[in-house]
Write a protein that holds these residues in place. Structure first.
Motif, short mmCIF file in Angstrom:
data_model
loop_
_atom_site.label_atom_id
_atom_site.label_comp_id
_atom_site.label_asym_id
_atom_site.label_seq_id
_atom_site.Cartn_x
_atom_site.Cartn_y
_atom_site.Cartn_z
N THR A 54 0.81 -1.14 -0.09
CA THR A 54 0.08 -0.20 0.07
C THR A 54 0.94 1.11 -0.08
OG1 THR A 54 -1.61 -1.11 1.20
CG2 THR A 54 -1.92 1.03 1.21
N MET A 55 1.75 1.07 0.62
CA MET A 55 2.98 2.56 0.60
C MET A 55 3.44 2.43 -0.68
SD MET A 55 4.70 4.01 3.32
CE MET A 55 4.92 2.94 4.59
N ARG A 56 3.85 1.53 -1.48
CA ARG A 56 4.24 1.47 -2.77
C ARG A 56 3.35 2.02 -3.64
NH1 ARG A 56 7.77 -2.24 -4.54
NH2 ARG A 56 6.67 -3.86 -3.16
N GLN A 57 1.90 1.72 -3.78
CA GLN A 57 1.06 2.38 -4.37
C GLN A 57 0.62 3.85 -4.10
OE1 GLN A 57 0.11 0.88 -7.00
NE2 GLN A 57 1.02 -1.00 -6.48
N PHE A 58 0.78 4.31 -2.88
CA PHE A 58 0.69 5.50 -2.35
C PHE A 58 1.93 6.63 -2.95
CE2 PHE A 58 2.87 8.32 0.73
CZ PHE A 58 2.15 9.51 0.75
N LEU A 59 2.87 6.03 -3.23
CA LEU A 59 4.09 7.08 -3.63
C LEU A 59 3.79 6.99 -5.22
CD1 LEU A 59 7.47 5.23 -2.07
CD2 LEU A 59 6.33 7.78 -1.47
N VAL A 60 3.13 5.87 -6.00
CA VAL A 60 2.96 5.90 -7.10
C VAL A 60 1.85 7.02 -7.49
CG1 VAL A 60 2.11 4.43 -9.16
CG2 VAL A 60 4.02 3.69 -7.72
N GLY A 61 0.74 6.98 -6.93
CA GLY A 61 -0.36 7.78 -7.03
C GLY A 61 -0.06 9.11 -6.69
N LEU A 62 1.14 9.38 -5.66
CA LEU A 62 1.37 10.81 -5.18
C LEU A 62 2.04 11.41 -6.47
CD1 LEU A 62 1.48 13.06 -3.20
CD2 LEU A 62 3.41 11.96 -2.27
N LEU A 63 2.94 10.72 -7.16
CA LEU A 63 3.57 11.14 -8.14
C LEU A 63 3.09 11.73 -9.48
CD1 LEU A 63 6.71 8.49 -8.40
CD2 LEU A 63 6.66 11.07 -7.68
N ARG A 64 1.80 10.93 -9.61
CA ARG A 64 1.00 11.52 -10.48
C ARG A 64 0.21 12.81 -10.52
NH1 ARG A 64 -1.67 5.20 -12.32
NH2 ARG A 64 0.26 4.29 -12.85
N GLY A 65 0.23 12.96 -9.13
CA GLY A 65 -0.25 14.38 -8.92
C GLY A 65 0.45 15.57 -8.80
N LEU A 66 1.96 15.15 -9.21
CA LEU A 66 2.98 16.32 -8.99
C LEU A 66 3.46 16.72 -10.46
CD1 LEU A 66 5.08 14.81 -6.09
CD2 LEU A 66 3.47 16.42 -5.90
N ASP A 67 3.88 17.92 -10.38
CA ASP A 67 4.73 18.52 -11.78
C ASP A 67 6.18 17.93 -11.62
OD1 ASP A 67 4.97 19.97 -13.88
OD2 ASP A 67 5.05 21.54 -12.96
#
Length: 636
Positions: A54-67
């Motif tokens: 879940t931590m891994r997926q959190f990082l992936v999802g967060l990257l997609r919201g960053l410029d």
């Protein structure tokens, strides 16, 4: 830049929902300017596999919201347990896809939790220019997000302070088992904006909205999905819920609860308070009416209507009028008439022998020869005879201090029914364990109050259980005249009471038998693990009258009545009877009669001489015999 990640908790909570579909932010990515962002991820063995995923997926999802880009947000990831490992440095990737690929290939270290070491690494290595961080003169904000689920195994406060001093803004995010004190020691001030603890997964979408608002500056109340029951109040990059008048915010900070003014305790209602949103009203119980002040209640006086027909008194109740009789009378079945009652039959008078009604009261009587006690109810049976009583109390380790106090209380309850005085009952106390100690001999105290005070002062010995040694001490010392026992010639009963809770560690048979041979009436009281065979050896015959047992110390009081009836002699020297000297005339006549009787039976031995007569001088005996002869001559 602080506004960008002022709530990293929502982002962490997003990892606990089903995968990436919920971890992506709606709308276009926000352009926030340059930012160096390093994630410090706890991958110790306390992080379970599904939690790490879940931590891994959190990082992936967060990257997609960053410029993400070389001139925008640079991202680095390090993981730690007992050691620190760089997943990818700040300058490693400029494309989001490459970052995601590295994160998906991440393998947890699964060792200890050296959070301080990870902060040191981030400060000295991850945020270095060599690793891709922009130089300090570029004034690009440096932000570290530490995500952990446990307590650090090293010190974090000092190294975190050094990192903050170097311009690194630290967010501390704890998951479930994380230590709040450690999170506060790591985070930048203000702590309420940099410390987050995830305890529930129910508010994930709300935190996602807050994060998106802080990132893009949207009005989250207008965007919808805030979940507020009554009102949503916007703030820069965030929102909070408010309630309508008469309501207050619930623990979930979304729903509203009616304010219970009755519960605040200031309503002033005499009987019942009825709450409504933002208000209340008072109500009275059945049989009462509300007064003009709308708070106090007045009982309805049913007796004032004049139709109760009570012979004595009318009492108004909420159910209507009720008849009541004056003291010493009972209400008849018709509910109105009264009849004088025999108090002895109508109350629990507690008289031990007989209750006698006297008008509105009663008194207790005792049988002839017994006296009424100070409580006005019980009769003192022990005034019928005098006793020399020695109590042998077990003070071994198995008794325990708190139970020993119960034993002392029990002894004092025995003393309560004795007529303690120098001429009446004398009491001595011996405590035994691995050794024997006379607490006070028979002749020391002359009143029950003195004996009870001495009992309370007895100190617990502990150690072993030498009951045989205690019996020997009793036979050889406790009933000696030097210890206060009265001479055998006076025929004062000698009673020994042994109190024990276990098996003796020495032989008791010899001295138990010797005690009874010496004419001592023996009683045995056993508690708990006391051995029945030993109790019967100690006690006089019949054992059924001389052995008592209680399963525990707390229930010993039921033995008192049996002991009272047993220890108090039914025969012997009556209360108030003066103890005679063996040298007086009456004693000599008794001795002479017994001697002549023995000789007439043709006995071949000398009749037993009472010990007391040995204390008479020859002159006294001669004088008494001469007086006796003169009296006999005058009668002829």
């Amino acid at each position: 830049m602080r506004g960008l990640l002022c709530s990293p908790l929502p982002m962490l909570l997003l990892l606990l929902q089903p995968w990436e579909s919920q971890l992506q932010f709606a709308g276009p990515r926000c352009r926030t300017g340059p930012l160096d962002l390093v994630f410090v991820i706890d991958s110790s063995r306390s992080v379970r596999p599904f939690e790490f995923e879940t931590m891994r997926q959190f990082l992936v999802g967060l990257l997609r919201g960053l410029d993400v880009g070389p001139n925008a947000t640079r991202v680095g990831v390090i993981q730690y347990s007992s050691q620190v490992q760089s997943v990818f440095r700040l300058g490693a990737f400029s494309r989001r896809e490459d970052m995601e690929r590295a994160i998906r290939a991440l393998v947890p270290l699964a060792q200890g939790t050296m959070t301080g070491l990870a902060i040191q690494y981030a400060m000295n290595v991850a945020f270095s220019v060599a690793e891709g961080a922009r130089p300090p003169e570029a004034r690009v904000p440096r932000i570290a997000v530490i995500v952990t689920d446990g307590r650090p195994q090293d010190r974090v406060a000092e190294v975190a302070a050094q990192a903050r001093a170097r311009g690194i803004e630290i967010y501390a995010v704890g998951v479930q088992r994380a230590d709040v004190g450690s999170l506060r020691a790591m985070a930048s001030p203000p702590l309420d904006e940099h410390v987050f603890l995830v305890e529930s997964f129910d508010l994930i979408q709300e935190f996602g909205l807050q994060f998106q608002g802080r990132l893009c500056g949207k009005d989250l109340c207008v965007e919808g999905g805030h979940g507020c029951q009554h009102q949503c109040v916007s703030a820069p990059g965030t929102f909070h819920c408010a309630c309508n008048p008469g309501y207050q915010l619930a623990a979930d900070n979304k729903s509203c609860l009616a304010i219970d003014l009755c519960a605040e305790g200031t309503h002033g209602c005499e009987h019942h308070c009825i709450s409504s949103p933002g208000s209340y009203s008072c109500r009275c119980r059945a049989g009462f009416v509300l007064q003009r002040d709308q708070r106090s209640c007045r009982a309805i006086d049913h007796c004032s209507f004049g139709n109760h027909s009570c012979q004595h008194e009318c009492v108004s109740t909420f159910r209507g009028p009720r008849c009541h009789c004056r003291e010493g009378h009972d209400l008849l079945p018709d509910g109105r008439s009264c009849q004088a009652r025999d108090l002895c039959n109508g109350v629990d008078h507690g008289c031990e022998f007989q209750c006698v009604s006297e008008g509105l009261s009663y008194r207790c009587l005792c049988p002839e020869g017994q006296q009424l006690q100070a409580d006005g109810k019980s009769c003192n049976r022990c005034r019928e005879g005098h006793v020399d009583l020695v109590l042998l109390v077990d003070g071994s380790k198995s008794v325990r201090p708190q139970n020993f106090e119960l034993v002392k209380r029990f002894v004092n309850q025995i003393v309560d029914f004795l007529d303690v005085s120098p001429e009446g009952t004398r009491v001595g106390l011996v405590q035994f364990s691995s050794r024997v100690r006379t607490e006070f001999p028979l002749g020391r105290y002359g009143t029950a109050a003195e004996v009870k005070q001495a009992v309370l002062a007895v100190e617990y010995m502990e150690r072993g259980t030498m009951t045989g040694l205690a019996l020997r001490h009793m036979v050889e010392h406790s009933f000696s005249e030097a210890q206060g026992a009265r001479p055998r010639a006076l025929n004062v009963p000698r009673v020994g009471l042994v109190f024990t809770d276990g098996r003796s560690q020495d032989d008791i048979s010899v001295w138990a038998a010797r005690a009874k041979e010496e004419g001592i009436v023996m009683y045995a009281v056993g508690v708990g693990k006391a051995v029945e065979e030993e109790l019967r050896q100690i006690a006089s015959e019949p054992a059924e009258l001389h052995v008592s047992y209680s399963p525990d110390f707390g229930s010993m009081t039921h033995l008192l009545e049996n002991l009272r009836g047993s220890i108090c002699p039914e025969e012997g020297i009556g209360a108030g009877t003066e103890l005679r000297s063996p040298c007086e005339c009456e004693s000599l006549v008794e001795f002479q009669g017994r001697t002549l009787g023995a000789l007439e039976k043709g006995g071949d031995g000398t009749p037993e001489t009472p010990i007391g007569f040995l204390n008479c001088s020859l002159a006294q005996l001669a004088a008494r015999l001469e007086d006796l002869e003169n009296q006999l001559a005058s009668q002829k």
